[in-house]
Each structure stands twice: as C-alpha cells, then as structure tokens.
Design an enzyme around this catalytic site. Structure first.
Site, short mmCIF file in Angstrom:
data_model
loop_
_atom_site.label_atom_id
_atom_site.label_comp_id
_atom_site.label_asym_id
_atom_site.label_seq_id
_atom_site.Cartn_x
_atom_site.Cartn_y
_atom_site.Cartn_z
N ASP A 1 60.68 53.39 -14.64
CA ASP A 1 60.17 52.09 -15.01
C ASP A 1 59.09 51.97 -16.02
O ASP A 1 58.54 52.86 -16.11
CB ASP A 1 59.72 51.23 -13.72
N ASP B 1 56.34 65.21 -14.98
CA ASP B 1 55.82 64.82 -16.17
C ASP B 1 54.56 66.17 -16.09
O ASP B 1 54.86 67.23 -16.29
CB ASP B 1 54.99 63.53 -16.02
N GLU C 1 64.09 63.77 -7.60
CA GLU C 1 63.07 63.34 -8.42
C GLU C 1 63.54 62.54 -9.72
O GLU C 1 64.69 63.27 -10.20
CB GLU C 1 61.87 64.31 -8.90
N ASP C 2 63.09 61.79 -10.22
CA ASP C 2 63.60 60.97 -11.52
C ASP C 2 63.07 61.89 -12.48
O ASP C 2 63.70 62.24 -13.78
CB ASP C 2 63.14 59.72 -11.64
N ARG D 1 63.92 49.15 -15.19
CA ARG D 1 64.39 50.26 -14.20
C ARG D 1 65.81 50.20 -14.27
O ARG D 1 66.43 51.03 -14.08
CB ARG D 1 63.95 49.97 -13.04
N GLY E 1 61.63 55.53 -8.47
CA GLY E 1 62.16 56.06 -9.67
C GLY E 1 63.57 56.71 -9.44
O GLY E 1 64.48 56.58 -10.32
N VAL F 1 59.38 57.04 -20.80
CA VAL F 1 61.00 56.74 -20.72
C VAL F 1 61.25 55.83 -19.64
O VAL F 1 60.48 55.91 -18.74
CB VAL F 1 61.87 57.83 -20.61
N LYS G 1 59.31 66.58 -18.73
CA LYS G 1 58.81 66.64 -19.89
C LYS G 1 58.25 67.99 -20.12
O LYS G 1 57.28 68.52 -19.75
CB LYS G 1 57.83 65.54 -20.02
P1 IMP Z 1 53.87 63.76 -12.73
O1 IMP Z 1 53.05 63.74 -11.31
O2 IMP Z 1 52.79 63.86 -13.77
O3 IMP Z 1 54.65 64.65 -12.71
O4 IMP Z 1 54.30 62.34 -12.68
C1 IMP Z 1 55.92 62.00 -12.27
C2 IMP Z 1 55.85 60.86 -12.05
O5 IMP Z 1 55.21 59.74 -12.83
C3 IMP Z 1 57.45 60.25 -11.74
O6 IMP Z 1 57.94 60.37 -10.43
C4 IMP Z 1 57.43 58.84 -12.27
O7 IMP Z 1 57.10 58.02 -11.11
C5 IMP Z 1 55.98 58.71 -13.28
N1 IMP Z 1 56.44 59.31 -14.48
C6 IMP Z 1 55.92 60.02 -15.29
N2 IMP Z 1 56.63 59.97 -16.47
C7 IMP Z 1 57.04 58.80 -16.50
C8 IMP Z 1 58.03 58.22 -17.59
O8 IMP Z 1 58.18 58.53 -18.99
N3 IMP Z 1 58.55 56.94 -17.25
C9 IMP Z 1 58.64 56.56 -15.99
N4 IMP Z 1 57.96 57.08 -15.06
C10 IMP Z 1 57.30 58.27 -15.34
MG MG Z 2 59.04 59.60 -9.58
#
Ligand code: IMP
Ligand code: MG
Length: 203
Positions: A158, A102, A98-99, A164, A43, A152, A130
């Site tokens: 993606d 979450d 990082e993109d 993407r 991402g 998103v 988020k």
């Molecule tokens: P976390 O581990 O829950 O913080 O998730 C982070 C990862 O989940 C990011 O690096 C993305 O790869 C993916 N991700 C979480 N939310 C989204 C979104 O809304 N769109 C696309 N990828 C997401």
């Molecule tokens: Mg990511």
C-alpha cells in the site's frame, strides 16, 4: 484517490513466480505435516492467500502485525508487535511470509521474536526485496523478485492504505508521495524522513 501507477511486475509475472515459489517450498517441506505459514499483516495477505493455495504440503496459517514508531526527528525507528500469533510455535516448522524487504528492520525484529519461541525451523519467504537497501547478510530462503529502491504498491502493498488491491505491482511516482507528505510537490522535505513517517502511519 490515487491514479493506478505504471506496472513493475504484471499480475501474470507475479502468478508465475508465486507458483514457482510454491513448488520449491512444497518440495523442501515434503514429509512435513505441521508447516505453519505466518503472514505479516497487512501487506502479505494477498501473497499469502495465493501462495498457500498453491502448496501441495499440508499447512496452517496465522498472522502477525507490527507497527513502526519514529523517535523524534532521528532516523531510528522501533518496531513493535501490535498483533501476536494465536498459536504457540515451539517445535513447529514456521515459514514467515512477507510482502517486501526494504531496510530489513521488520524482518530482523520478526526473526528475533520468533526464534526466541523455539520453533523446529524458521524460514523466510518474501515476495520482493529492495536489493540496494536490504542488508546483504539477511538471508531470505524464498524470494520472489529483487526490485529497485522505489515505493511500490499493489498485490497487498500500500501507500497510505491505498492501492493494495491493484492486481499488479506498480511503482509510485515519488512526486505523489512528496505531495501527500508535505501538501506541495518539491517542498524540500527529506524523502527518507517522509518515508519513515509514512511507514509509521501504515505498518
Ligand atoms: P523494512 O523494515 O525497512 O524492511 O520495511 C519492510 C516493511 O515496510 C514492509 O513489510 C512493508 O510493510 C513496508 N514497505 C517497505 N517498502 C515498501 C514499499 O515500497 N511499498 C509498500 N510497503 C513498503
Ligand atoms: Mg510488510
């Protein structure tokens, strides 16, 4: 093929913010000559490409890739390294790029993994977060935007490896996700589980 979703962050707004972040990072790392940018695949590749080209400090680039596996039907998930860095980071100044943040689980794993390798410093740059989902204690040194708790896509982000390459960040209609998870809209599937399964498929 999914239809382009409505705009949350336009290409212009992203470009402006990436320039601001690059300015801030360049000021903070002035005098550092071994900055290593670590992009989290897949991402972050577009954000990293734009950010790195706006930095005025010397830097090199490496990548890391993770996967996320779900345990049975529970909501817990394991983050695993599927592609490691090519270079050692002991004694280096590392900026993790990082993109999106979450739940913060991915970042937490990455921070623990990279810290254990004794970099001279480790900071975090994330394009989006988020805010309602991320743990308040999770420090992000350079943050592009706080966004609502919605899926998103675009600018590297993606949905099932689609969308993407949209030049902007758009909000995916939750009905589209439910539909492709279950084969039918409003199937009654738990959206959290559905989302976790999807993360497993894509990260
Ligand atoms: P976390 O581990 O829950 O913080 O998730 C982070 C990862 O989940 C990011 O690096 C993305 O790869 C993916 N991700 C979480 N939310 C989204 C979104 O809304 N769109 C696309 N990828 C997401
Ligand atoms: Mg990511």
């Amino acid at each position: 093929m999914l239809a382009p979703p409505p705009v949350l962050l336009s290409a212009d707004r992203i470009a402006e913010r990436v320039t601001e972040l690059a300015g801030q990072i360049s000021r903070d790392y002035a005098g550092v000559d071994d900055l290593l940018l670590v992009g989290v695949l897949r991402g972050a590749f577009i954000f990293l490409a734009d950010l790195s080209r706006r930095l005025t400090v010397p830097c090199s680039v490496d990548f890391i890739a993770l996967s996320r596996y779900q345990h049975g039907s529970t909501a817990t998930a394991d983050v695993r390294l599927i592609m490691d860095l090519r270079v050692p980071i002991a004694g280096r100044h590392v900026l993790l790029v990082e993109d999106i943040v979450d739940s913060g689980g991915t970042l937490d794993y990455l921070i623990r993994t990279l810290r254990a390798r004794n970099p001279a410093s480790l900071r975090i740059c994330a394009l989006t977060r988020k805010a309602e989902c991320a743990p308040p204690g999770l420090r992000i040194d350079y943050l592009g935007f706080d966004i609502p708790d919605q899926w998103v896509v675009g600018y590297g982000l993606d949905y099932r490896n689609q969308l993407r390459t949209l030049p902007y960040i758009g909000m995916l209609d939750p009905a589209v996700m439910q539909c492709s998870e279950s084969g039918a809209i409003a199937s009654g599937a738990d959206s959290g589980d559905a989302r976790l399964r999807m993360l497993g498929a894509e990260r």
